[in-house]
Design a protein around this motif. Structure first.
Motif, mmCIF file in Angstrom:
data_model
loop_
_atom_site.group_PDB
_atom_site.id
_atom_site.type_symbol
_atom_site.label_atom_id
_atom_site.label_comp_id
_atom_site.label_asym_id
_atom_site.label_seq_id
_atom_site.Cartn_x
_atom_site.Cartn_y
_atom_site.Cartn_z
ATOM 1 N N ASN A 87 0.920 -1.292 -0.032
ATOM 2 C CA ASN A 87 0.000 -0.024 -0.238
ATOM 3 C C ASN A 87 0.733 1.221 -0.037
ATOM 4 N N THR A 88 0.310 2.616 -0.037
ATOM 5 C CA THR A 88 0.869 3.547 -0.350
ATOM 6 C C THR A 88 0.995 4.443 1.135
ATOM 7 N N SER A 89 0.329 4.009 1.979
ATOM 8 C CA SER A 89 0.319 4.858 3.332
ATOM 9 C C SER A 89 1.447 5.380 3.886
ATOM 10 N N GLN A 90 1.525 6.282 4.807
ATOM 11 C CA GLN A 90 2.448 6.865 5.459
ATOM 12 C C GLN A 90 2.916 5.739 6.512
ATOM 13 N N LEU A 91 4.219 5.612 6.580
ATOM 14 C CA LEU A 91 5.066 4.544 7.483
ATOM 15 C C LEU A 91 5.128 5.242 9.015
ATOM 16 N N GLY A 92 4.969 4.485 9.727
ATOM 17 C CA GLY A 92 5.132 4.734 11.171
ATOM 18 C C GLY A 92 6.775 4.568 11.236
ATOM 19 N N ALA A 93 7.022 5.089 12.398
ATOM 20 C CA ALA A 93 8.755 5.121 12.726
ATOM 21 C C ALA A 93 9.106 3.402 13.231
ATOM 22 N N ALA A 94 8.087 2.744 13.589
ATOM 23 C CA ALA A 94 8.457 1.436 14.145
ATOM 24 C C ALA A 94 8.279 0.558 12.774
ATOM 25 N N ASP A 95 7.940 0.856 11.625
ATOM 26 C CA ASP A 95 7.714 0.064 10.564
ATOM 27 C C ASP A 95 9.120 -0.383 10.081
ATOM 28 N N SER A 96 9.310 -1.687 9.797
ATOM 29 C CA SER A 96 10.603 -2.152 9.481
ATOM 30 C C SER A 96 11.122 -1.463 8.034
ATOM 31 N N TRP A 97 10.123 -1.059 7.364
ATOM 32 C CA TRP A 97 10.747 -0.165 5.890
ATOM 33 C C TRP A 97 11.079 1.292 5.968
ATOM 34 N N PHE A 98 10.741 1.949 7.323
ATOM 35 C CA PHE A 98 10.716 3.106 7.671
ATOM 36 C C PHE A 98 12.409 3.586 7.653
ATOM 37 N N PRO A 99 13.220 2.770 8.368
ATOM 38 C CA PRO A 99 14.813 3.226 8.150
ATOM 39 C C PRO A 99 15.073 3.103 6.750
ATOM 40 N N ILE A 100 14.813 2.036 6.059
ATOM 41 C CA ILE A 100 15.217 1.613 4.642
ATOM 42 C C ILE A 100 14.788 2.939 3.709
ATOM 43 N N PHE A 101 13.548 3.185 3.695
ATOM 44 C CA PHE A 101 13.117 4.521 2.768
ATOM 45 C C PHE A 101 13.606 5.736 3.239
ATOM 46 N N SER A 102 13.703 5.720 4.557
ATOM 47 C CA SER A 102 14.212 7.049 5.099
ATOM 48 C C SER A 102 15.706 7.266 4.592
ATOM 49 N N HIS A 103 16.438 5.986 4.440
ATOM 50 C CA HIS A 103 17.687 6.240 3.852
ATOM 51 C C HIS A 103 17.692 6.544 2.415
ATOM 52 N N VAL A 104 16.717 5.745 1.632
ATOM 53 C CA VAL A 104 16.504 6.140 0.312
ATOM 54 C C VAL A 104 16.232 7.793 0.076
ATOM 55 N N ARG A 105 15.331 8.100 0.770
ATOM 56 C CA ARG A 105 15.033 9.371 0.794
ATOM 57 C C ARG A 105 16.244 10.309 1.016
ATOM 58 N N ASP A 106 16.980 10.287 2.022
ATOM 59 C CA ASP A 106 18.092 11.388 2.303
ATOM 60 C C ASP A 106 19.018 11.182 1.264
ATOM 61 N N LEU A 107 19.295 9.951 0.781
ATOM 62 C CA LEU A 107 20.242 10.108 -0.435
ATOM 63 C C LEU A 107 19.691 10.740 -1.761
ATOM 64 N N GLY A 108 18.468 10.403 -1.797
ATOM 65 C CA GLY A 108 17.722 10.944 -3.178
ATOM 66 C C GLY A 108 17.699 12.396 -2.908
ATOM 67 N N GLU A 109 17.218 12.939 -1.769
ATOM 68 C CA GLU A 109 17.213 14.341 -1.683
ATOM 69 C C GLU A 109 18.549 15.286 -1.834
ATOM 70 N N LYS A 110 19.590 14.481 -1.049
ATOM 71 C CA LYS A 110 21.049 15.138 -1.370
ATOM 72 C C LYS A 110 21.251 15.175 -2.735
ATOM 73 N N ASP A 111 21.194 14.173 -3.761
ATOM 74 C CA ASP A 111 21.650 14.266 -5.043
ATOM 75 C C ASP A 111 20.545 15.031 -5.855
ATOM 76 N N LEU A 112 19.265 15.056 -5.805
ATOM 77 C CA LEU A 112 18.517 15.686 -6.489
ATOM 78 C C LEU A 112 18.745 17.261 -6.143
ATOM 79 N N SER A 113 19.174 17.762 -4.861
ATOM 80 C CA SER A 113 19.551 19.175 -4.459
ATOM 81 C C SER A 113 20.688 19.481 -4.996
ATOM 82 N N LEU A 114 21.592 18.546 -5.234
ATOM 83 C CA LEU A 114 22.956 18.898 -5.763
ATOM 84 C C LEU A 114 22.841 19.235 -7.501
ATOM 85 N N ALA A 115 21.931 18.088 -7.916
ATOM 86 C CA ALA A 115 21.506 18.281 -9.459
ATOM 87 C C ALA A 115 20.756 19.483 -9.637
#
Length: 299
Positions: A229-257
């Motif tokens: 599903n596409t709902s927002q994740l809670g901090a305790a969800d196992s996907w949260f740290p994975i997708f937070s890491h993807v977001r942080d990397l993506g935001e950094k690279d998008l900002s640089l671009a």
């Protein structure tokens, strides 16, 4: 018709996709009947043991499962329900599978019309292109009743590596449209990346080599499509740290671009939209880099 392996299959439309798909159905126990407006497209199938039908009605009268790969909605409607079309002679219990990418409303409307004659219409668009058809590695997304899906799963497996029951009629097309939405947005993003690279003095043919190489390793956009599903994740969800890491990397690279684009005078609207929406789309909220960028934009 209880044994899907013994179905007599008809195939209409022997073009770039239809021909290699139909070719992989040659030799099945039930046999194959083919139809195309071009005699030269039909001839190789007859030589390989298939039967050529003279028209749509003749094919429908002889077949239990009819695959249709024609150009567009208008042609599909004509083949299925037009004068002398499949419904003019198809027997109750026949399944008509539309592999063309059409409107989901066309699929549901034709399915209702077919049901009045005791015929099942399933929408079964494919993904993987002509190479996938030739290699038997397509993905087929099927909108069908459980009974109709049980009849088509085995035959479709001859030209597909993945056969997905997407849901009721119309669902196969809706899944295909979502898949192609990603496909062509990514193409648009690729053109944006090329403009940035070209303005920066980069050889964009070499950039293309890198993109194809690394996408083959990482899986591209499909690498993040694991959630149900596409709902927002809670901090305790196992996907949260994975997708937070993807977001942080993506935001950094998008900002640089975006910074590079601003310095070079290249507008990057998709990158701007991606920076603002990446975290929310991943279900983990906007990160600090995107928040800072938004603050600067409104300053």
């Amino acid at each position: 018709m209880s044994d899907p392996g013994g179905l007599r299959i008809g195939y209409i439309g022997l073009g770039n996709m239809g021909a290699p798909m139909a070719q992989r159905l040659l030799g099945r126990p039930g046999g194959l009947t083919v139809l195309d407006t071009r005699p030269e497209a039909v001839a190789p199938f007859v030589e390989a043991g298939a039967t050529a039908a003279t028209d749509t009605a003749e094919l429908a009268a002889a077949c239990d499962l009819i695959c249709v790969t024609v150009l567009d909605d208008a042609q599909v409607r004509d083949v299925v329900a037009g004068t002398g079309g499949l419904l003019s002679t198809a027997r109750p219990g026949t399944v008509i599978a539309v592999h063309s990418t059409i409107s989901d409303t066309t699929a549901t409307e034709l399915a209702a019309q077919c049901a009045e004659a005791g015929v099942d219409l399933v929408d079964a668009p494919v993904s993987g292109g002509a190479p996938g058809a030739r290699n038997g590695t397509l993905a087929v997304m099927v909108g069908a009743t459980d009974e109709a899906f049980a009849k088509v799963a085995e035959p479709f497996g001859h030209f597909a590596e993945i056969v997905i029951h997407a849901g009721p009629v119309g669902s196969g097309t809706r899944m295909k449209l979502a898949r192609n939405l990603l496909h062509f947005i990514s193409f648009t993003a690729a053109t944006e990346a090329q403009r940035l690279a070209e303005a920066a003095g980069i050889d964009i043919t070499e950039l293309g080599k890198v993109v194809r190489h690394t996408d083959a390793i990482t899986g591209g956009a499909g690498a993040i499509m694991w959630r149900d599903n596409t709902s927002q994740l809670g901090a305790a969800d196992s996907w949260f740290p994975i997708f937070s890491h993807v977001r942080d990397l993506g935001e950094k690279d998008l900002s640089l671009a975006l910074d590079l684009g601003e310095r070079l005078g290249v507008e990057l609207p998709l990158a701007t939209r991606a920076l603002a929406g990446l975290g929310v789309g991943l279900g983990v909220g906007t990160g600090s880099t995107a928040q800072a960028h938004a603050s600067e934009e409104h300053a």
